[in-house]
Design an enzyme around this catalytic site. Structure first.
Site, PDB file in Angstrom:
ATOM      1  N   GLY A  13      33.737 104.878 -67.688  1.00  0.00           N
ATOM      2  CA  GLY A  13      32.936 105.982 -67.178  1.00  0.00           C
ATOM      3  C   GLY A  13      31.462 105.682 -67.290  1.00  0.00           C
ATOM      4  O   GLY A  13      31.046 104.651 -67.812  1.00  0.00           O
ATOM      5  N   GLU A  14      30.667 106.621 -66.785  1.00  0.00           N
ATOM      6  CA  GLU A  14      29.217 106.431 -66.787  1.00  0.00           C
ATOM      7  C   GLU A  14      28.548 107.753 -67.084  1.00  0.00           C
ATOM      8  O   GLU A  14      28.929 108.803 -66.556  1.00  0.00           O
ATOM      9  CB  GLU A  14      28.757 105.897 -65.430  1.00  0.00           C
ATOM     10  CG  GLU A  14      27.276 105.528 -65.390  1.00  0.00           C
ATOM     11  CD  GLU A  14      26.924 104.776 -64.115  1.00  0.00           C
ATOM     12  OE1 GLU A  14      26.375 105.420 -63.202  1.00  0.00           O
ATOM     13  OE2 GLU A  14      27.209 103.562 -64.037  1.00  0.00           O
ATOM     14  N   GLY A  15      27.557 107.714 -67.965  1.00  0.00           N
ATOM     15  CA  GLY A  15      26.785 108.900 -68.292  1.00  0.00           C
ATOM     16  C   GLY A  15      25.373 108.793 -67.778  1.00  0.00           C
ATOM     17  O   GLY A  15      25.062 107.969 -66.921  1.00  0.00           O
ATOM     18  N   GLY A  16      24.512 109.661 -68.326  1.00  0.00           N
ATOM     19  CA  GLY A  16      23.138 109.676 -67.844  1.00  0.00           C
ATOM     20  C   GLY A  16      22.375 108.418 -68.183  1.00  0.00           C
ATOM     21  O   GLY A  16      21.488 107.996 -67.451  1.00  0.00           O
ATOM     22  N   GLY A  18      24.134 105.494 -70.038  1.00  0.00           N
ATOM     23  CA  GLY A  18      24.943 104.303 -70.255  1.00  0.00           C
ATOM     24  C   GLY A  18      26.238 104.277 -69.486  1.00  0.00           C
ATOM     25  O   GLY A  18      26.724 105.291 -68.993  1.00  0.00           O
ATOM     26  N   VAL A  20      30.238 103.011 -69.953  1.00  0.00           N
ATOM     27  CA  VAL A  20      31.161 102.822 -71.062  1.00  0.00           C
ATOM     28  C   VAL A  20      32.348 101.984 -70.608  1.00  0.00           C
ATOM     29  O   VAL A  20      32.900 102.198 -69.525  1.00  0.00           O
ATOM     30  CB  VAL A  20      31.649 104.177 -71.601  1.00  0.00           C
ATOM     31  CG1 VAL A  20      32.577 103.982 -72.801  1.00  0.00           C
ATOM     32  CG2 VAL A  20      30.470 105.041 -72.003  1.00  0.00           C
ATOM     33  N   LYS A  35      29.370 100.912 -75.098  1.00  0.00           N
ATOM     34  CA  LYS A  35      28.431 101.584 -74.207  1.00  0.00           C
ATOM     35  C   LYS A  35      27.200 100.708 -74.038  1.00  0.00           C
ATOM     36  O   LYS A  35      26.595 100.280 -75.021  1.00  0.00           O
ATOM     37  CB  LYS A  35      28.026 102.948 -74.783  1.00  0.00           C
ATOM     38  CG  LYS A  35      27.072 103.743 -73.909  1.00  0.00           C
ATOM     39  CD  LYS A  35      26.832 105.110 -74.531  1.00  0.00           C
ATOM     40  CE  LYS A  35      25.897 105.953 -73.661  1.00  0.00           C
ATOM     41  NZ  LYS A  35      25.686 107.299 -74.263  1.00  0.00           N
ATOM     42  N   ASP A 127      21.922 118.126 -75.585  1.00  0.00           N
ATOM     43  CA  ASP A 127      22.693 118.038 -74.344  1.00  0.00           C
ATOM     44  C   ASP A 127      24.151 118.417 -74.602  1.00  0.00           C
ATOM     45  O   ASP A 127      25.069 117.777 -74.096  1.00  0.00           O
ATOM     46  CB  ASP A 127      22.602 116.635 -73.739  1.00  0.00           C
ATOM     47  CG  ASP A 127      23.086 116.602 -72.279  1.00  0.00           C
ATOM     48  OD1 ASP A 127      23.034 117.667 -71.616  1.00  0.00           O
ATOM     49  OD2 ASP A 127      23.520 115.544 -71.821  1.00  0.00           O
TER      50      ASP A 127
END
Length: 579
Positions: A13-16, A18, A20, A35, A127
């Site tokens: 997956g991908e966050g704001g 990084g 992962v 990450k 957050d």
């Protein structure tokens, strides 16, 4: 391959900040989550600094409800963070339909436990949202919660207007962002900002929808800044919601931080003081059991970082659409000002990150553990983190050593299901003749098996299950002359947040033997009740009757730790009665 130790196997997956990946630690043959800073952000010094800030935040935290960092390194100029990988489901995949209030409260209670721990170490999340919370169902059906993604974490007192916030960026997720973080940027966020987000999550879990369901960031900005959220009863048509629950949610969602709970532990105490009766009746999502153990169908376990998109926001109600039409001009002006000011939302899609391995048998403690000591005037400071079993000094009533003494009552954790305090015959407190006997702590020394096991679980902050409660109730009923059974049962009730039934057990135990007031957990839990509005009168009366002036030192210490004006006032009123 990273540093010849980690073989990267799969993108999760991908966050704001990084991306992962699932990886394997080659020497340990162990799956981990790695990450790394996103490719498109590596050239931006401020964002790399924020990524490294997450490493700093996580390395300072060690709590069963916080994701655990295991390693950090730099490969070819690329920083990476290694976390333990656990299977679970993001909370964002659970919300959408009203949950039983008890389940919602226990989920948020664990979130607040993680926040309390972080805040005590001067770390603010900034957050918090359902996509950053992982829920794992344990074998007994209970939920274990892990909070993750500290990429936007702020250290109180650190970076005062410095490089990480000087740009004026408003960081966070609009749907869960407190007004002060929107209006003044991340530098104004403090611990109470996280409580606002926790209140939003609690509302959403109980109501099955967010308080504000607008989709555009500018509309959400306006709503969080100036609109009053609906009540739970308004969000659950046809339902009747207990005013104590409405008050708790409304306080968490107050526009001004000064009007919210002063800290996460105060909000936990308010949850613990909710009445032992139905909180929501009838209507959509109504439940008629205060301690509802109902669980929806068990979600299919997925990797904690596998879901990479946030659930769609619910369709706005007709009333919200009407209000939206009336605020278009204001929103347009806000959008214009946002553009001029260069405000950039980092409204990340709900990416779940891999999280630390949760305990395989127990969720986070329903109540902070209490240390034992002699004398009612001595209230041990609550540990800020559970202590691993290997770190606990063996007690002289060790469960193994004492187990043969009570084999029929050994706690069966698998014996779960619905449980409630038993209704007993009315109790009339005896009238004392003469002075109080010297105080002693009857829980020191060797205890029978069931009492030893549950008492140790309470001390270590372990959850108290239905099987524990039933075993204690059997012990108390079979041995009415042993006040230790009532005391441990009272502590177990308090650990589950049942303060009123806990007071029943304390009152009856002291009625049999006044000297047992030397168990410090009695006064500790009574003062928790004194701080609440609904239980204050009865709890204060019990403190005066059981302890008298002996409680003064403990009350003063409690006053020194409380910041909420209402709670402090109730404790000070009790202190005045004890003089």
């Amino acid at each position: 391959m990273l540093e010849q130790r980690y073989r990267v196997e799969q993108r999760l997956g991908e966050g704001g900040l990084g991306t992962v990946y699932r990886a394997q630690h080659l020497k340990l043959a162990r799956n981990v989550a790695v990450k790394v800073l996103r490719d498109d952000l590596r050239g931006i010094p401020q964002l790399r600094a924020r990524f490294e800030r997450e490493v700093k935040a996580l390395s300072s935290l060690s709590h069963p409800n916080v994701v655990t960092i295991t390693d950090y390194g730099v490969e070819g100029g690329m920083p990476f963070l290694v976390m333990e990988l656990v299977e679970g489901v993001e909370l964002a995949k659970i919300v959408g339909e009203p949950l039983p209030p008890e389940r919602a409260l226990m989920i948020v209670r664990q979130i607040l436990a993680s926040l309390a721990y972080a805040h005590e170490r001067d770390v603010v999340h900034r957050d918090l949202k359902p996509a950053n919370v992982i829920v794992r169902q344990l074998p007994d059906g209970r939920d274990h919660v892990t909070v993750l993604d500290f990429g936007l974490a702020k250290f109180v007192g650190d970076d005062p207007g410095g490089d990480l916030t000087r740009s004026g960026l408003v960081v966070g997720t609009p749907a869960y962002m407190p007004p002060e973080q929107m209006a003044a940027g991340a530098r104004r966020a403090d611990a109470r900002s996280d409580l606002y987000a926790a209140g939003l999550i609690l509302f959403e879990l109980i109501a099955g929808r967010r308080p504000f369901t607008f989709e555009e960031p500018a509309e959400l900005l306006r709503a969080h800044l100036v609109m009053q959220p609906p009540t739970l009863a308004e969000a659950l048509p046809g339902s009747v919601v207990r005013p104590e629950l409405e008050e708790l949610v409304a306080r968490a969602l107050a526009k001004s931080p000064d009007d919210r709970f002063p800290d996460a532990r105060a909000m936990i105490d308010a949850m613990d003081a909710l009445p032992y009766e139905p909180l929501v009746r009838g209507g959509v999502g109504g439940h008629d059991a205060r301690r509802d153990t109902t669980r929806p169908a068990r979600p299919t376990p997925i990797s904690a970082a596998a879901a990479a998109s946030e659930r769609p926001a619910p369709t706005p109600t007709a009333a919200e659409r009407a209000r939206s039409m009336g605020m278009r001009a204001g929103i347009a002006a806000i959008v214009f000002l946002m553009t001029i000011a260069g405000i950039a939302w980092t409204a990340r899609r709900a990416t779940t990150e891999p999280v630390a391995d949760a305990p395989t048998t127990e969720p986070a403690p329903p109540a902070a553990p209490l240390a034992r000591s002699e004398g009612p005037g001595t209230i041990a400071t609550q540990p800020t983190a559970p202590v691993a079993a290997a770190e606990v000094t063996p007690r002289d009533h060790d469960p193994v050593a004492a187990g043969a003494e009570d084999t029929e009552a050994l706690v069966g954790e698998e014996d779960e299901g619905e449980v409630a305090p038993e209704v007993e015959a009315p109790f009339v407190a005896p009238v004392r003749v003469g002075p109080r006997p010297p105080a002693r702590n009857p829980l020191r020394g060797r205890l029978p098996g069931v009492l030893s096991r549950v008492d140790a679980r309470i001390e270590r902050g372990r959850p108290i299950g239905a099987g524990d409660i039933r075993a204690l109730q059997r012990y108390r009923n079979d041995r009415p002359g042993d006040v230790r059974g009532r005391l441990v049962l009272g502590h177990a009730y308090a650990a589950r947040g049942w303060l009123s039934p806990a007071m029943d057990q304390y009152e009856r135990a002291v009625g049999v033997d006044e000297s047992v007031r030397g168990d410090p957990a009695i006064l500790e839990n009574l003062l928790r009740a004194v701080r609440t509005e609904s239980l204050n009168a009865r709890a204060s009366e019990l403190v005066v009757r059981i302890f008298g002036a002996e409680a003064q030192a403990g009350v003063r210490r409690a006053i020194s730790r409380v910041r909420d004006p209402g709670e402090r006032g109730r404790l000070e009123a009790l202190s005045a009665r004890l003089r």
